[in-house]
Scaffold this motif. Structure first.
Motif, PDB file in Angstrom:
ATOM      1  N   TYR A   1       1.103  -1.040  -0.234  1.00 50.96           N
ATOM      2  CA  TYR A   1      -0.047  -0.204  -0.256  1.00 50.96           C
ATOM      3  C   TYR A   1       1.014   1.429  -0.069  1.00 50.96           C
ATOM      4  CZ  TYR A   1      -3.715  -3.474   1.320  1.00 50.96           C
ATOM      5  OH  TYR A   1      -4.249  -4.304   1.553  1.00 50.96           O
ATOM      6  N   TYR A   2       0.487   2.339  -0.892  1.00 50.64           N
ATOM      7  CA  TYR A   2       1.224   3.203  -1.420  1.00 50.64           C
ATOM      8  C   TYR A   2       0.430   4.791  -1.443  1.00 50.64           C
ATOM      9  CZ  TYR A   2       4.262  -0.340  -3.408  1.00 50.64           C
ATOM     10  OH  TYR A   2       4.309  -1.397  -3.350  1.00 50.64           O
ATOM     11  N   THR A   3       0.593   5.196  -0.290  1.00 52.76           N
ATOM     12  CA  THR A   3      -0.551   6.104   0.470  1.00 52.76           C
ATOM     13  C   THR A   3      -0.035   7.924   0.412  1.00 52.76           C
ATOM     14  OG1 THR A   3      -1.626   4.562   0.729  1.00 52.76           O
ATOM     15  CG2 THR A   3      -2.353   6.786   1.769  1.00 52.76           C
ATOM     16  N   THR A   4       0.020   9.067  -0.946  1.00 53.77           N
ATOM     17  CA  THR A   4       0.381  10.756  -0.453  1.00 53.77           C
ATOM     18  C   THR A   4      -1.272  10.958  -0.671  1.00 53.77           C
ATOM     19  OG1 THR A   4       0.886  11.304  -2.108  1.00 53.77           O
ATOM     20  CG2 THR A   4       2.784   9.824  -1.110  1.00 53.77           C
ATOM     21  N   GLU A   5      -0.836  12.565  -0.144  1.00 53.94           N
ATOM     22  CA  GLU A   5      -2.346  13.058  -0.108  1.00 53.94           C
ATOM     23  C   GLU A   5      -1.657  14.154  -1.236  1.00 53.94           C
ATOM     24  OE1 GLU A   5      -3.020  15.507   2.874  1.00 53.94           O
ATOM     25  OE2 GLU A   5      -4.281  13.943   3.950  1.00 53.94           O
ATOM     26  N   THR A   6      -0.193  14.835  -1.159  1.00 57.94           N
ATOM     27  CA  THR A   6       0.038  15.764  -2.464  1.00 57.94           C
ATOM     28  C   THR A   6       1.231  15.272  -2.832  1.00 57.94           C
ATOM     29  OG1 THR A   6       0.987  17.415  -0.438  1.00 57.94           O
ATOM     30  CG2 THR A   6      -1.169  17.551  -1.401  1.00 57.94           C
ATOM     31  N   GLY A   7       2.244  14.522  -2.354  1.00 54.51           N
ATOM     32  CA  GLY A   7       3.364  14.062  -2.841  1.00 54.51           C
ATOM     33  C   GLY A   7       3.656  12.927  -4.026  1.00 54.51           C
ATOM     34  N   ASN A   8       4.459  12.914  -4.329  1.00 52.86           N
ATOM     35  CA  ASN A   8       4.715  11.844  -5.585  1.00 52.86           C
ATOM     36  C   ASN A   8       5.083  10.222  -5.466  1.00 52.86           C
ATOM     37  OD1 ASN A   8       4.347  14.353  -7.392  1.00 52.86           O
ATOM     38  ND2 ASN A   8       6.340  14.783  -7.834  1.00 52.86           N
ATOM     39  N   ILE A   9       4.373   9.614  -6.170  1.00 55.35           N
ATOM     40  CA  ILE A   9       5.074   8.250  -5.728  1.00 55.35           C
ATOM     41  C   ILE A   9       5.726   7.511  -7.079  1.00 55.35           C
ATOM     42  CG2 ILE A   9       4.262   5.746  -5.335  1.00 55.35           C
ATOM     43  CD1 ILE A   9       0.995   7.308  -4.232  1.00 55.35           C
ATOM     44  N   ASN A  10       6.870   7.166  -6.895  1.00 55.58           N
ATOM     45  CA  ASN A  10       7.794   6.852  -7.650  1.00 55.58           C
ATOM     46  C   ASN A  10       7.879   5.178  -7.752  1.00 55.58           C
ATOM     47  OD1 ASN A  10       7.988   9.197  -9.307  1.00 55.58           O
ATOM     48  ND2 ASN A  10       9.222   9.355  -7.761  1.00 55.58           N
ATOM     49  N   LEU A  11       7.589   4.364  -8.665  1.00 57.80           N
ATOM     50  CA  LEU A  11       7.410   2.566  -8.045  1.00 57.80           C
ATOM     51  C   LEU A  11       8.374   1.852  -9.398  1.00 57.80           C
ATOM     52  CD1 LEU A  11       4.224   2.059  -6.941  1.00 57.80           C
ATOM     53  CD2 LEU A  11       6.153   2.957  -5.782  1.00 57.80           C
ATOM     54  N   THR A  12       9.773   1.617  -9.159  1.00 58.15           N
ATOM     55  CA  THR A  12      10.082   0.696  -9.766  1.00 58.15           C
ATOM     56  C   THR A  12       9.957  -1.230  -9.484  1.00 58.15           C
ATOM     57  OG1 THR A  12      11.812   2.166  -9.685  1.00 58.15           O
ATOM     58  CG2 THR A  12      12.443   0.044 -10.935  1.00 58.15           C
ATOM     59  N   PHE A  13       9.177  -1.998 -10.520  1.00 56.37           N
ATOM     60  CA  PHE A  13       9.444  -3.196  -9.910  1.00 56.37           C
ATOM     61  C   PHE A  13      10.800  -4.260 -10.601  1.00 56.37           C
ATOM     62  CE2 PHE A  13       4.951  -1.218  -9.689  1.00 56.37           C
ATOM     63  CZ  PHE A  13       4.553  -1.643  -8.696  1.00 56.37           C
ATOM     64  N   VAL A  14      10.930  -4.447 -10.436  1.00 58.13           N
ATOM     65  CA  VAL A  14      12.287  -5.176 -10.760  1.00 58.13           C
ATOM     66  C   VAL A  14      12.150  -6.761 -10.886  1.00 58.13           C
ATOM     67  CG1 VAL A  14      13.707  -3.648 -10.468  1.00 58.13           C
ATOM     68  CG2 VAL A  14      13.447  -5.703  -8.651  1.00 58.13           C
ATOM     69  N   THR A  15      10.735  -7.488 -10.296  1.00 57.57           N
ATOM     70  CA  THR A  15      10.485  -9.237 -10.424  1.00 57.57           C
ATOM     71  C   THR A  15       9.379  -9.016 -11.163  1.00 57.57           C
ATOM     72  OG1 THR A  15       9.996  -8.892  -8.539  1.00 57.57           O
ATOM     73  CG2 THR A  15      12.148  -9.701  -9.405  1.00 57.57           C
ATOM     74  N   ASN A  16       8.517 -10.188 -11.750  1.00 57.46           N
ATOM     75  CA  ASN A  16       7.149 -10.154 -12.836  1.00 57.46           C
ATOM     76  C   ASN A  16       6.423  -9.568 -10.988  1.00 57.46           C
ATOM     77  OD1 ASN A  16       7.785 -11.811 -14.154  1.00 57.46           O
ATOM     78  ND2 ASN A  16       8.258 -13.666 -13.452  1.00 57.46           N
ATOM     79  N   ILE A  17       5.488  -9.464 -11.737  1.00 59.54           N
ATOM     80  CA  ILE A  17       4.210  -8.651 -10.557  1.00 59.54           C
ATOM     81  C   ILE A  17       3.842  -9.607  -9.708  1.00 59.54           C
ATOM     82  CG2 ILE A  17       2.469  -6.516 -10.404  1.00 59.54           C
ATOM     83  CD1 ILE A  17       3.795  -4.915 -12.356  1.00 59.54           C
ATOM     84  N   ASN A  18       3.813 -10.163  -9.076  1.00 58.32           N
ATOM     85  CA  ASN A  18       2.750 -11.005  -9.023  1.00 58.32           C
ATOM     86  C   ASN A  18       2.365 -10.392  -7.414  1.00 58.32           C
ATOM     87  OD1 ASN A  18       3.945 -13.925 -10.436  1.00 58.32           O
ATOM     88  ND2 ASN A  18       6.158 -13.408  -8.432  1.00 58.32           N
TER      89      ASN A  18
END
Length: 490
Positions: A391-408
């Protein structure tokens, strides 16, 4: 200018010069009187000077009786040694010279003090059963020409005693504390092993040298603005360790609990205040309290938590290379958190601080919950197990995600107005759901959606990427900000 005016000017200058010379002469006369009459108060000030050294190798017992006895000082007779002073440098070591166990007190000081300041020197060494008490009161001034105050606990060079059954309680105001020999002798190894060590100082620095055996039963260190350091490569404690500073610096190399089942759950207790803590390897769980301080650790083998505080941690900077246990940081305010690699569950909540988890294709491999109001979230997801929940939660901030393995895993991304960017490899299969902050699904590819891996004609919502046919491996995004997706270049 008239002659009378010139004579008046010259006369005024002469009398002014004479007044200055009289004041200077009076000052030097007063200084001379104070110097040759120490502790004599003149105009609210006094001068003090000492040049003494006391070597105590005998203890007087039953001092207030008719038959007082004097016995040789032997440190192996005591279960506890308590030292209380203000500005003296306290040292504990095995002597290369002393023939007897001894306490050496140095009082070499001179300077000026106010009339109300204490300029007397006194010491009291008493024995109460198997407890040795050392109390020293030093002179205090506002201007010191020389100030060498010391309390040295010296074990005889002929003694085999190593303090392994002795507890030390050392309290100073600004005096430094050094435990262990500062100079290693060639003819013998001056090592010893203190059972319990408790040091409390406001402004003094604390140092443990490499001549101490590395294992304590209990170690407690409290400093105000003073620092703590050790030359011991791996500091070991069998029962408890707690380190506290207000705005000083605590520096360790490696630490481990010993002789304990489940020692990774045993806690290293830390209160860093507005100070700094730096360590290499912590082979235990670490529980910390901070205000505006900083924590920098290479590796924590147990859990890492900052929840033992009644108020939110204000503006701390936390950087950890690797954490093998669970991470729980739920009371962070404007703190910035950087964790390069994790193995357990991760729960972090800040107000405006940034959260960064992951580096070099390693990051979250277990369940996680990352939440911040105005800060940014940057995370690498490298799940080992299937169906983890993130779970990734913000109000005004940015969210940067990198998936380096299969999305399981199941990834829920929730923001009010922050931008969301995620990256993945082109071969990954997963379900992608895109919504605004009111949970309304986007129906067309518009200016809020920048998905580089598809064309406008390929857009659908929900989107089954690479013909994924399930519903348990997904990325679910809700935000009024911009959503962008990129493929990882290989």
């Amino acid at each position: 200018m008239a002659k009378s005016e010139r004579r008046m000017t010259k006369g005024f200058g002469f009398y002014l010069l004479m007044l200055i010379l009289i004041l200077v002469a009076a000052f030097f006369i007063i200084v001379c009187i104070m110097t040759f009459s120490p502790k004599k108060v003149i105009l609210g000030y006094q001068f003090y000077t000492y040049s003494d050294q006391y070597v105590v190798s005998d203890i007087k017992e039953n001092e207030n009786t008719e038959n007082p006895t004097i016995t040789p000082l032997a440190f192996n007779d005591f279960s506890s040694i308590n030292i209380n002073c203000k500005t003296s440098k306290v040292t504990v070591f095995k002597s290369t010279k002393e023939e007897k166990d001894s306490i050496v007190l140095v009082n070499k000081a001179s300077g000026f003090a106010k009339w109300s300041d204490n300029v007397d020197y006194s010491y009291k060494i008493t024995r109460e059963g198997d407890v040795l008490n050392i109390v020293v009161n030093e002179p205090q001034g506002f201007l010191n020409f020389n100030y060498d105050m010391q309390i040295a606990i010296r074990v005889s060079k002929n003694s085999n005693y190593d303090f392994s059954h002795t507890n030390f309680n050392i309290t100073t105001t600004t005096g430094p504390v050094i435990v262990g020999s500062e100079i290693t002798a060639k003819e013998f190894k001056p090592s010893f092993n203190i059972e319990n060590l408790s040091i409390m100082t406001e402004g003094g620095n604390v140092r443990l040298t490499k001549d101490i055996e590395s294992t304590f039963s209990n170690l407690f260190v409290t400093t105000g603005s003073g620092s703590f350091s050790t030359d011991i490569a791996q500091l070991n404690v069998s029962d408890n360790i707690k380190m506290t500073t207000s705005n000083g610096r605590i520096t360790l190399q490696d630490f481990a609990y010993t002789n304990h089942e489940g020692e990774l759950k045993k806690k290293f207790e830390l209160n860093v205040g507005d100070g700094a803590f730096k360590a290499n390897d912590i082979n235990a769980s670490l529980s910390f309290v901070a205000h505006n301080g900083s924590i920098e650790i290479t590796k924590v083998h147990g859990d890492f938590d900052g929840n033992e505080t009644s108020e939110k941690i204000n503006n701390a900077n936390i950087k950890v290379g690797e954490i093998l246990g669970d991470v729980s940081l739920l009371n962070m305010k404007d703190s910035n958190i950087v964790i390069d690699k994790t193995a357990g569950q991760v729960n972090i909540e800040t107000t405006n601080g940034n959260i960064t988890v992951g580096k070099n294709n390693s990051g979250l491999i277990n369940a996680s919950w990352l939440k911040t109001k105005g800060g940014n979230i940057n995370a690498i997801i490298s799940d080992d197990n299937s169906n983890q929940k993130h779970y990734y939660t913000t109000e005004t901030g940015n969210i940067n995600l990198t998936f380096v393995t299969n999305i399981n895993s199941q990834n829920v991304i929730d923001s009010v107005s922050g931008n969301v960017n995620f990256q993945f490899e082109s071969k990954y299969k997963f379900l992608l759901v895109l919504k605004d902050a009111n949970e309304k699904p986007y129906e067309t590819l518009n200016e809020k959606l920048k998905l580089d891996f598809i064309t406008e004609g390929q857009f659908e919502n929900p989107m089954y990427v690479n013909d994924y046919s399930g519903s348990t491996h997904f990325i679910d995004i809700s935000t009024n900000g911009i959503i962008s997706a990129n493929l990882i270049a290989k």
